[in-house]
Design a protein around this motif. Structure first.
Motif, short mmCIF file in Angstrom:
data_model
loop_
_atom_site.label_atom_id
_atom_site.label_comp_id
_atom_site.label_asym_id
_atom_site.label_seq_id
_atom_site.Cartn_x
_atom_site.Cartn_y
_atom_site.Cartn_z
N GLU A 97 0.83 -1.20 0.00
CA GLU A 97 0.00 0.00 0.00
C GLU A 97 0.87 1.26 0.00
O GLU A 97 1.89 1.32 0.70
N GLU A 98 0.45 2.22 -0.78
CA GLU A 98 1.18 3.48 -0.87
C GLU A 98 1.26 4.14 0.51
O GLU A 98 0.27 4.21 1.25
N GLU A 101 5.15 1.51 2.77
CA GLU A 101 6.31 0.72 2.37
C GLU A 101 7.32 0.55 3.50
O GLU A 101 8.04 -0.44 3.54
#
Length: 137
Positions: A97-98, A101
């Motif tokens: 998911e943005e 990270e």
């Protein structure tokens, strides 16, 4: 489920083990990335746990970042191997998911076999204490 399995284990003298899984960086994820990220982490951990469960095995969220897996007809040595494999899978997980990270999902796992004089609550609490007492690798 566990109470019924204990009755069966006693009756047929079959081993019964449980594995306790505890997310140990959930607070860090919540603090650094927000509670929505913590929920994402729990969903991922739940998927890792549920995808590890075989036929006749049962898994459930115990509370917070804790999960428990019941392994009927499973000797303690097999539960140890099962727990170690799950820990490797969970600790190797990387968020896609943005913005997440840099988040790290880490777990402690503990396992234990049913001892003939225990209740379901006794077994759960004994193995939970083992997981809680661990220091993170």
């Amino acid at each position: 489920w566990l109470k019924e399995e204990i009755v069966t284990s006693r009756r047929v003298q079959s081993p019964l083990s449980i594995v306790f899984v505890q997310a140990c960086r959930l607070k860090d994820i919540n603090d650094k990335f927000g509670y929505a990220a913590g929920n994402i982490a729990l969903r991922h951990l739940g998927r890792i746990v549920s995808s590890s469960i075989g036929e006749g095995e049962v898994g459930a969220r115990f509370g917070g970042g804790e999960f428990v897996v019941g392994l009927p007809a499973c000797p303690e040595e097999h539960a140890k191997n099962w727990a170690e494999q799950l820990k490797r899978r969970a600790n190797a997980f990387r968020f896609e998911e943005e913005g997440l990270e840099q988040a790290e999902l880490r777990v402690n796992v503990a396992f234990g076999a049913f001892e003939g004089d225990e209740t379901a609550q006794d077994l759960l609490e004994r193995v939970r204490r083992l997981a809680t007492a661990q220091t993170e690798d």
